[in-house]
Design an enzyme around this catalytic site. Structure first.
Site, mmCIF file in Angstrom:
data_model
loop_
_atom_site.group_PDB
_atom_site.id
_atom_site.type_symbol
_atom_site.label_atom_id
_atom_site.label_comp_id
_atom_site.label_asym_id
_atom_site.label_seq_id
_atom_site.Cartn_x
_atom_site.Cartn_y
_atom_site.Cartn_z
ATOM 1 N N HIS A 15 123.992 41.884 54.377
ATOM 2 C CA HIS A 15 124.271 41.246 53.037
ATOM 3 C C HIS A 15 123.984 42.176 52.002
ATOM 4 O O HIS A 15 123.577 43.352 52.050
ATOM 5 C CB HIS A 15 123.284 40.147 53.001
ATOM 6 C CG HIS A 15 121.760 40.311 52.814
ATOM 7 N ND1 HIS A 15 120.965 39.450 52.348
ATOM 8 C CD2 HIS A 15 121.005 41.258 53.066
ATOM 9 C CE1 HIS A 15 119.809 39.953 52.318
ATOM 10 N NE2 HIS A 15 119.750 40.902 52.899
ATOM 11 N N CYS A 34 118.151 46.665 48.021
ATOM 12 C CA CYS A 34 119.096 45.415 48.386
ATOM 13 C C CYS A 34 120.231 45.050 47.893
ATOM 14 O O CYS A 34 121.200 44.472 48.348
ATOM 15 C CB CYS A 34 118.108 44.055 48.559
ATOM 16 S SG CYS A 34 116.707 44.320 49.401
ATOM 17 N N HIS A 40 123.512 46.045 53.613
ATOM 18 C CA HIS A 40 122.451 46.641 54.426
ATOM 19 C C HIS A 40 122.227 45.245 55.300
ATOM 20 O O HIS A 40 122.735 44.040 55.075
ATOM 21 C CB HIS A 40 121.068 46.918 53.709
ATOM 22 C CG HIS A 40 120.331 45.833 52.986
ATOM 23 N ND1 HIS A 40 120.873 45.205 51.951
ATOM 24 C CD2 HIS A 40 119.269 45.081 53.338
ATOM 25 C CE1 HIS A 40 120.297 44.115 51.537
ATOM 26 N NE2 HIS A 40 119.114 44.156 52.378
ATOM 27 N N HIS A 42 119.936 43.063 58.359
ATOM 28 C CA HIS A 42 118.465 42.511 58.903
ATOM 29 C C HIS A 42 118.698 42.062 60.414
ATOM 30 O O HIS A 42 119.787 41.404 60.895
ATOM 31 C CB HIS A 42 117.733 41.574 58.071
ATOM 32 C CG HIS A 42 117.391 41.958 56.897
ATOM 33 N ND1 HIS A 42 116.475 42.914 56.391
ATOM 34 C CD2 HIS A 42 118.186 41.830 55.714
ATOM 35 C CE1 HIS A 42 116.417 42.916 55.300
ATOM 36 N NE2 HIS A 42 117.443 42.442 54.565
ATOM 37 N N ASP A 80 125.631 35.213 62.924
ATOM 38 C CA ASP A 80 125.272 36.326 63.754
ATOM 39 C C ASP A 80 126.535 37.256 63.864
ATOM 40 O O ASP A 80 127.664 37.053 63.833
ATOM 41 C CB ASP A 80 125.109 35.929 65.273
ATOM 42 C CG ASP A 80 124.549 37.152 65.927
ATOM 43 O OD1 ASP A 80 123.467 37.618 65.484
ATOM 44 O OD2 ASP A 80 124.946 37.229 67.294
ATOM 45 N N HIS A 81 126.083 38.609 63.439
ATOM 46 C CA HIS A 81 126.728 39.702 63.183
ATOM 47 C C HIS A 81 128.020 39.552 62.344
ATOM 48 O O HIS A 81 129.314 39.860 62.137
ATOM 49 C CB HIS A 81 127.454 40.028 64.659
ATOM 50 C CG HIS A 81 126.651 40.855 65.523
ATOM 51 N ND1 HIS A 81 125.625 40.149 66.058
ATOM 52 C CD2 HIS A 81 126.128 42.043 65.694
ATOM 53 C CE1 HIS A 81 125.012 41.073 67.097
ATOM 54 N NE2 HIS A 81 125.154 42.180 66.782
ATOM 55 N N GLU A 125 112.897 37.716 57.505
ATOM 56 C CA GLU A 125 113.910 38.844 57.168
ATOM 57 C C GLU A 125 113.424 40.067 57.984
ATOM 58 O O GLU A 125 114.307 40.858 58.161
ATOM 59 C CB GLU A 125 114.102 38.694 55.729
ATOM 60 C CG GLU A 125 115.259 39.627 55.341
ATOM 61 C CD GLU A 125 115.450 39.686 53.744
ATOM 62 O OE1 GLU A 125 116.422 39.087 53.572
ATOM 63 O OE2 GLU A 125 114.688 40.165 52.913
#
Length: 135
Positions: A15, A34, A40, A42, A80-81, A125
């Protein structure tokens, strides 16, 4: 008596935190690294908590296999991903902060789970940064 049952899941997502109406300088001042335009990621840890009475016949508050399947369908398969900013409808216009992600997850799950259960979301996070949302 009421008991809280919990299911832990994880998902990986990229994100970028930024406000589109701000300058790059203001975004960097508020969101620091960020706000990287190249995003980037998490490794999120998600804990979903349901609180309710223990069923006398099953001994369950809620069938955790059923909850696992619901989380896969509503959260894992969706996020996810993924690049949350680019690949999801939920964050096309909403800044994907941990706070907003937790609220979105709660809103996805609440209609699928009886109001007889209190629903709580804890989203990590990082190992040290997490949020909780209970509706």
């Amino acid at each position: 008596m009421e008991v809280t049952v919990c299911r832990k899941e994880h998902f990986n997502a990229a994100h970028r935190l930024y406000n589109a109406s701000w300058s790059d300088e203001q975004n960097e001042a508020v969101f620091d690294k960020c706000s990287n335009p190249n995003f980037h990621g998490h490794n999120y840890e998600l804990i979903v908590k349901l609180t309710g009475p223990v069923n006398a016949e099953t001994g369950y508050v809620y069938d955790l296999k059923k909850l696992s399947q619901l989380l896969k369908k509503e959260v894992i398969d969706r996020f996810d991903h993924k690049n949350l900013n680019l690949d999801t409808e939920e964050f096309k216009e909403l800044n994907p902060t941990a706070e907003n992600i937790a609220i979105v997850i709660w809103n996805l799950l609440r209609p699928q789970i009886s109001d007889a259960y209190a629903l709580g979301i804890t989203l990590y996070e990082t190992e040290r940064n997490f949020v909780e949302y209970n509706g």
